[in-house]
Design a protein around this motif. Structure first.
Motif, PDB file in Angstrom:
ATOM      1  N   UNK A 123     -37.331  12.969 -67.495  1.00 20.27           N
ATOM      2  CA  UNK A 123     -37.831  12.115 -66.448  1.00 20.27           C
ATOM      3  C   UNK A 123     -37.615  12.804 -65.160  1.00 20.27           C
ATOM      4  N   UNK A 124     -36.277  12.971 -64.635  1.00 17.73           N
ATOM      5  CA  UNK A 124     -35.756  13.442 -63.519  1.00 17.73           C
ATOM      6  C   UNK A 124     -36.300  14.864 -63.184  1.00 17.73           C
ATOM      7  N   UNK A 129     -39.943  18.157 -60.106  1.00 17.44           N
ATOM      8  CA  UNK A 129     -41.060  19.508 -60.201  1.00 17.44           C
ATOM      9  C   UNK A 129     -42.197  18.789 -59.347  1.00 17.44           C
ATOM     10  N   UNK A 130     -42.637  17.459 -59.642  1.00 13.69           N
ATOM     11  CA  UNK A 130     -43.781  17.126 -58.702  1.00 13.69           C
ATOM     12  C   UNK A 130     -43.398  17.136 -57.217  1.00 13.69           C
ATOM     13  N   UNK A 131     -41.969  16.636 -57.038  1.00 13.93           N
ATOM     14  CA  UNK A 131     -41.506  16.718 -55.410  1.00 13.93           C
ATOM     15  C   UNK A 131     -41.664  18.167 -54.682  1.00 13.93           C
ATOM     16  N   UNK A 132     -41.065  19.209 -55.942  1.00 10.32           N
ATOM     17  CA  UNK A 132     -41.184  20.486 -55.082  1.00 10.32           C
ATOM     18  C   UNK A 132     -42.342  20.947 -55.000  1.00 10.32           C
ATOM     19  N   UNK A 133     -43.578  20.794 -55.811  1.00  7.68           N
ATOM     20  CA  UNK A 133     -44.907  21.177 -55.562  1.00  7.68           C
ATOM     21  C   UNK A 133     -45.512  20.367 -54.441  1.00  7.68           C
ATOM     22  N   UNK A 174     -31.219  15.370 -51.992  1.00  8.69           N
ATOM     23  CA  UNK A 174     -30.285  14.275 -52.405  1.00  8.69           C
ATOM     24  C   UNK A 174     -30.282  14.330 -53.937  1.00  8.69           C
ATOM     25  N   UNK A 175     -31.622  14.367 -54.458  1.00 11.61           N
ATOM     26  CA  UNK A 175     -31.860  13.988 -55.868  1.00 11.61           C
ATOM     27  C   UNK A 175     -32.059  15.078 -56.650  1.00 11.61           C
ATOM     28  N   UNK A 176     -32.460  16.407 -56.247  1.00 11.76           N
ATOM     29  CA  UNK A 176     -32.783  17.458 -57.064  1.00 11.76           C
ATOM     30  C   UNK A 176     -32.230  18.619 -57.119  1.00 11.76           C
ATOM     31  N   UNK A 177     -30.834  18.293 -56.537  1.00 12.56           N
ATOM     32  CA  UNK A 177     -30.114  19.879 -56.182  1.00 12.56           C
ATOM     33  C   UNK A 177     -29.303  20.270 -57.626  1.00 12.56           C
TER      34      UNK A 177
END
Length: 177
Positions: A123-124, A129-133, A174-177
């Protein structure tokens, strides 16, 4: 022909019954080292039964001796239980079924925890992936909109787009590194 098949079945039944009763005996060595076979359990003079009916070979203790030993258990209690004033009764060892159920339960809990962690990680990754897009779309200048307080879409101007890029970049760090 019919009579001979009945006789064969009868002979097989007698043979099977005889073999079952032939194994229902005690076997041990007496004080002189001689092998003793009996249908009666050994007396206290033979501490090690080599074979017992329906049991594995091993230490044999007559019922009277076992009950006498269990009567002495409170007297032989450890010093730390006497100091408390009440002797603690030792919990009986778990049966094989209880031990199996406990191991099975712990394996199921571990598997459920692992599955939960895998689901959270998937889920993360999907959210990242959505946030990067979204961040890539903002950088490329694609038209973007956010929901207003009344639920209507409000298109972003250049200043709002810049603020949204900073906010999205901070969230990615913060969340996806």
């Amino acid at each position: 022909m019919k009579r001979s098949s009945v006789l064969c079945l009868l002979a097989a039944a007698v043979t099977a019954t005889a073999s079952v009763h032939a194994h229902a005996y005690w076997q041990w060595r007496d004080a002189n080292g001689r092998m003793v076979y009996s249908d009666v359990p050994p007396s206290g003079a033979a501490p090690r039964a080599l074979r017992a009916p329906g049991r594995f070979a091993g230490e044999y203790q007559p019922v009277a001796a076992a009950s006498a030993e269990s009567a002495n258990v409170p007297a032989a209690a450890p010093a730390h239980t006497k100091a408390a004033g009440k002797p603690k009764e030792a919990a009986p060892p778990p049966t094989a079924e209880e031990a199996f159920q406990k191991r099975r339960e712990s394996r199921l809990k571990a598997a459920a925890e692992e599955a939960r962690k895998e689901t959270e990680a998937a889920d993360r990754e999907a959210r990242c992936a959505q946030l990067r897009n979204y961040a890539a779309g903002l950088q490329q200048g694609m038209r973007a909109a956010v929901a207003g307080p009344d639920g209507s879409l409000q298109h972003l101007n250049s200043d709002q787009r810049q603020a949204e890029q900073v906010k999205t970049s901070a969230s990615l760090d913060k969340n996806c590194s």
